[in-house]
Design a protein around this motif. Structure first.
Motif, PDB file in Angstrom:
ATOM      1  N   CYS A  83      -7.088  54.165  40.244  1.00 50.38           N
ATOM      2  CA  CYS A  83      -8.389  53.511  40.083  1.00 50.38           C
ATOM      3  C   CYS A  83      -9.290  54.411  39.251  1.00 50.38           C
ATOM      4  N   LEU A  84      -9.946  53.852  38.241  1.00 49.95           N
ATOM      5  CA  LEU A  84     -10.804  54.647  37.362  1.00 49.95           C
ATOM      6  C   LEU A  84     -12.031  55.190  38.069  1.00 49.95           C
ATOM      7  N   ASN A  85     -12.341  54.647  39.235  1.00 52.66           N
ATOM      8  CA  ASN A  85     -13.530  55.091  39.948  1.00 52.66           C
ATOM      9  C   ASN A  85     -13.225  56.156  41.013  1.00 52.66           C
ATOM     10  N   CYS A  86     -12.229  55.871  41.866  1.00 59.93           N
ATOM     11  CA  CYS A  86     -11.954  56.791  42.980  1.00 59.93           C
ATOM     12  C   CYS A  86     -10.702  57.629  42.771  1.00 59.93           C
ATOM     13  N   ASP A  87      -9.922  57.309  41.742  1.00 63.02           N
ATOM     14  CA  ASP A  87      -8.720  58.065  41.374  1.00 63.02           C
ATOM     15  C   ASP A  87      -7.574  57.918  42.377  1.00 63.02           C
ATOM     16  N   LEU A  88      -7.659  56.931  43.269  1.00 64.22           N
ATOM     17  CA  LEU A  88      -6.547  56.655  44.185  1.00 64.22           C
ATOM     18  C   LEU A  88      -5.542  55.739  43.499  1.00 64.22           C
ATOM     19  N   ASN A  89      -4.261  55.922  43.850  1.00 62.98           N
ATOM     20  CA  ASN A  89      -3.217  55.120  43.230  1.00 62.98           C
ATOM     21  C   ASN A  89      -3.337  53.639  43.626  1.00 62.98           C
ATOM     22  N   ILE A  90      -3.018  52.799  42.684  1.00 57.06           N
ATOM     23  CA  ILE A  90      -2.961  51.352  42.924  1.00 57.06           C
ATOM     24  C   ILE A  90      -1.604  50.851  42.453  1.00 57.06           C
ATOM     25  N   PRO A  91      -1.140  49.703  42.996  1.00 54.50           N
ATOM     26  CA  PRO A  91      -1.862  48.818  43.900  1.00 54.50           C
ATOM     27  C   PRO A  91      -2.001  49.406  45.315  1.00 54.50           C
ATOM     28  N   GLN A  92      -3.076  48.974  45.983  1.00 54.80           N
ATOM     29  CA  GLN A  92      -3.282  49.386  47.362  1.00 54.80           C
ATOM     30  C   GLN A  92      -2.196  48.788  48.248  1.00 54.80           C
ATOM     31  N   ASP A  93      -2.057  49.336  49.443  1.00 53.78           N
ATOM     32  CA  ASP A  93      -0.938  48.968  50.319  1.00 53.78           C
ATOM     33  C   ASP A  93      -0.824  47.468  50.555  1.00 53.78           C
ATOM     34  N   GLU A  94      -1.959  46.793  50.721  1.00 52.55           N
ATOM     35  CA  GLU A  94      -1.909  45.368  51.063  1.00 52.55           C
ATOM     36  C   GLU A  94      -1.832  44.462  49.835  1.00 52.55           C
ATOM     37  N   GLN A 115     -11.561  41.159  31.484  1.00 48.16           N
ATOM     38  CA  GLN A 115     -12.267  41.359  30.219  1.00 48.16           C
ATOM     39  C   GLN A 115     -11.831  42.638  29.518  1.00 48.16           C
ATOM     40  N   CYS A 116     -11.880  43.779  30.217  1.00 47.50           N
ATOM     41  CA  CYS A 116     -11.611  45.073  29.576  1.00 47.50           C
ATOM     42  C   CYS A 116     -10.233  45.633  29.905  1.00 47.50           C
ATOM     43  N   THR A 117      -9.529  45.013  30.861  1.00 50.41           N
ATOM     44  CA  THR A 117      -8.186  45.406  31.336  1.00 50.41           C
ATOM     45  C   THR A 117      -8.161  46.839  31.885  1.00 50.41           C
ATOM     46  N   LYS A 118      -9.282  47.274  32.454  1.00 49.65           N
ATOM     47  CA  LYS A 118      -9.296  48.565  33.142  1.00 49.65           C
ATOM     48  C   LYS A 118      -8.925  48.359  34.601  1.00 49.65           C
ATOM     49  N   HIS A 119      -8.309  49.371  35.200  1.00 44.62           N
ATOM     50  CA  HIS A 119      -7.806  49.249  36.559  1.00 44.62           C
ATOM     51  C   HIS A 119      -8.789  49.810  37.595  1.00 44.62           C
ATOM     52  N   TYR A 120      -8.997  49.041  38.644  1.00 45.70           N
ATOM     53  CA  TYR A 120      -9.845  49.466  39.758  1.00 45.70           C
ATOM     54  C   TYR A 120      -9.229  48.972  41.060  1.00 45.70           C
ATOM     55  N   SER A 125     -17.284  50.792  45.303  1.00 46.73           N
ATOM     56  CA  SER A 125     -18.590  50.198  45.007  1.00 46.73           C
ATOM     57  C   SER A 125     -19.421  51.226  44.253  1.00 46.73           C
ATOM     58  N   ASP A 126     -20.437  50.737  43.566  1.00 42.65           N
ATOM     59  CA  ASP A 126     -21.278  51.600  42.750  1.00 42.65           C
ATOM     60  C   ASP A 126     -22.477  52.058  43.569  1.00 42.65           C
ATOM     61  N   GLU A 127     -22.483  53.333  43.930  1.00 47.54           N
ATOM     62  CA  GLU A 127     -23.561  53.854  44.771  1.00 47.54           C
ATOM     63  C   GLU A 127     -24.893  53.913  44.028  1.00 47.54           C
ATOM     64  N   HIS A 128     -24.838  53.834  42.703  1.00 49.18           N
ATOM     65  CA  HIS A 128     -26.059  53.860  41.904  1.00 49.18           C
ATOM     66  C   HIS A 128     -26.612  52.454  41.642  1.00 49.18           C
ATOM     67  N   ASP A 129     -25.906  51.446  42.133  1.00 50.61           N
ATOM     68  CA  ASP A 129     -26.340  50.062  41.899  1.00 50.61           C
ATOM     69  C   ASP A 129     -26.226  49.256  43.189  1.00 50.61           C
ATOM     70  N   ILE A 134     -17.266  47.120  42.517  1.00 53.06           N
ATOM     71  CA  ILE A 134     -16.949  47.324  41.096  1.00 53.06           C
ATOM     72  C   ILE A 134     -16.027  46.241  40.562  1.00 53.06           C
ATOM     73  N   LEU A 135     -15.001  45.865  41.309  1.00 54.48           N
ATOM     74  CA  LEU A 135     -14.063  44.831  40.855  1.00 54.48           C
ATOM     75  C   LEU A 135     -14.093  43.683  41.854  1.00 54.48           C
ATOM     76  N   ILE A 136     -14.366  42.494  41.354  1.00 54.85           N
ATOM     77  CA  ILE A 136     -14.514  41.352  42.270  1.00 54.85           C
ATOM     78  C   ILE A 136     -13.862  40.112  41.654  1.00 54.85           C
ATOM     79  N   TYR A 137     -13.377  39.264  42.521  1.00 51.18           N
ATOM     80  CA  TYR A 137     -12.594  38.078  42.139  1.00 51.18           C
ATOM     81  C   TYR A 137     -13.503  36.862  42.029  1.00 51.18           C
ATOM     82  N   CYS A 138     -13.457  36.196  40.882  1.00 46.96           N
ATOM     83  CA  CYS A 138     -14.173  34.928  40.710  1.00 46.96           C
ATOM     84  C   CYS A 138     -13.257  33.813  41.186  1.00 46.96           C
ATOM     85  N   LYS A 139     -13.665  33.117  42.231  1.00 49.81           N
ATOM     86  CA  LYS A 139     -12.815  32.078  42.798  1.00 49.81           C
ATOM     87  C   LYS A 139     -12.768  30.835  41.917  1.00 49.81           C
ATOM     88  N   SER A 140     -13.758  30.663  41.055  1.00 42.09           N
ATOM     89  CA  SER A 140     -13.793  29.469  40.201  1.00 42.09           C
ATOM     90  C   SER A 140     -12.746  29.535  39.094  1.00 42.09           C
TER      91      SER A 140
END
Length: 301
Positions: A83-94, A115-120, A125-129, A134-140
Motif C-alpha cells: 500500500c502506498l500509504n501504510c506500506d503493508l503488503n496487499i492484497p489484505q488477508d480477506e 483512475q491512477c492505478t495506484k495501489h492502496y 485514511s488520511d489523518e490530514h483530511d 483513501i481508497l473507496i468503492y463506488c457502488k454505482s
C-alpha cells in the motif's frame, strides 16, 4: 499493458447494460490469457463487463471463474506490492486481486484506483483530511477510486457510496444523490440542464417550475424550466403529455403569444394608417396651395 477496461460504459453510466452488449467471454478470455501468460506481464487492473460477472459466469465451473483464478495466481507470483500509504503488503488477508467471493463485488478488482492505478489497502485514511478513507468503492459504477483522483460520497437516501461521476447534488438542500436512486426515481435529475432534487425537496417545491416531473408518455427526464423552454422553442419532439404537466406555464405562454400577435397586427394597422394619413396630408396641402393661388389672383379671374 497495465489496464484493460471491458465494461463498455462511460463515466457515470451504470455497468448494467440493457440489452446485454455483444461481447463474448469465449472470444475475450483467450486474448486475456495470452496477456496474463506473457513473461513480463505488466497488467495491473481489469474491468469486466457486468454480463461476465453475472449468471453462469459466477459459477465456479465457468471459464470466467477459472480465468480469475489464473489472474490472481499471476499477481501473487509477482514481486510483492505494498500500500502506498501504510506500506503493508496487499492484497489484505480477506481480499483477492479480483474478487471470487460470490457477492455483489464478484469479478471486480481490489486494491487499485481505477483512475491512477495506484495501489492502496482499504484500512488507510488520511489523518490530514478528517480521516477520510483513501481508497473507496463506488457502488454505482463498481470501481475503486483514491481520494486524490475522485471524491466518493455517501448517498443521502440509500447510504451507498458514489463517486462524482455517479452522483448529483440536490439543488435545494445540497444532499448527495447517487444515479441509482435517480434511475429508481427515488430522486430526480433533469437530463437537459443536470439540475437534481432529492425526493423530499421535489415534493416540497412541486409546481414551482424548477422541479423534475415524470412524463408517462415519453419518459423524458426534464425539469419544468427545460420542459417549458423546449415547448417555447417548438419542434417535432414536443410531447402533448409533457405540456399537460405545465398547464399554468403553458397558458401564460399562449397568452403571451396571442398578445405578441395582437401587437404585430396593431403595428401593421398603425403603419397603414400612417400611410393613409400621409396621403390625406398631401391632398390637403395640394388643396391649400390651390386656395392660396386663387386668393392671390383675385375674384375676377
Amino acid at each position: 499493458i497495465e489496464q484493460i477496461d471491458l465494461s463498455l460504459t462511460d463515466d457515470g453510466e451504470s455497468p448494467v447494460l440493457d440489452p446485454d452488449p455483444p461481447i463474448s467471454s469465449e472470444l475475450v478470455l483467450p486474448v486475456l490469457d495470452s496477456i496474463v501468460a506473457a513473461e513480463r506481464c505488466g497488467l495491473k487492473h481489469l474491468q469486466f463487463p457486468h454480463k461476465f460477472r453475472t449468471g453462469t459466469g459466477r459459477s465456479t465451473d465457468s471459464d470466467f471463474h477459472a480465468f480469475i483464478l489464473r489472474y490472481n495466481e499471476m499477481r501473487d507470483n509477482r514481486d510483492s506490492i505494498a500500500c502506498l500509504n501504510c506500506d503493508l503488503n496487499i492484497p489484505q488477508d480477506e481480499f483477492e486481486w479480483i474478487d471470487t467471493s460470490g457477492g455483489d463485488c464478484y469479478g471486480t478488482h481490489n486494491h487499485i484506483c481505477y483512475q491512477c492505478t495506484k495501489h492502496y489497502c482499504y484500512d488507510c485514511s488520511d489523518e490530514h483530511d478528517d480521516d477520510e478513507v483513501i481508497l473507496i468503492y463506488c457502488k454505482s459504477c463498481q470501481r475503486d477510486y483514491c481520494k486524490e483522483c475522485m471524491r466518493v460520497k455517501e448517498c443521502g437516501l440509500c447510504k451507498d457510496d458514489s463517486c462524482e461521476h455517479c452522483s448529483r447534488e440536490c439543488n435545494e438542500c445540497n444532499k448527495t444523490i447517487c444515479i441509482e436512486c435517480i434511475r429508481r426515481e427515488d430522486c430526480y435529475s433533469c437530463s437537459h440542464c443536470g439540475v437534481a432534487y432529492c425526493i423530499s425537496c421535489n415534493m416540497m417545491e412541486l409546481g414551482e417550475g424548477f422541479v423534475k416531473y415524470n412524463c408517462k408518455e415519453c419518459d423524458k427526464s426534464c425539469c419544468n424550466f427545460c420542459r417549458l423552454r423546449k415547448y417555447q422553442e417548438g419542434g417535432s419532439d414536443i410531447c402533448a403529455e409533457c405540456i399537460k404537466l405545465l398547464p399554468h406555464e403553458v397558458a401564460l405562454v399562449e397568452q403571451s403569444r396571442r398578445l405578441q400577435e395582437d401587437v404585430k397586427q396593431l403595428q401593421k394597422e398603425n403603419g397603414e394608417l400612417k400611410d393613409v394619413n400621409k396621403e390625406l396630408q398631401d391632398e390637403i396641402k395640394v388643396l391649400n396651395d390651390k386656395i392660396k393661388s386663387m386668393a392671390v389672383q383675385g375674384p375676377g379671374i
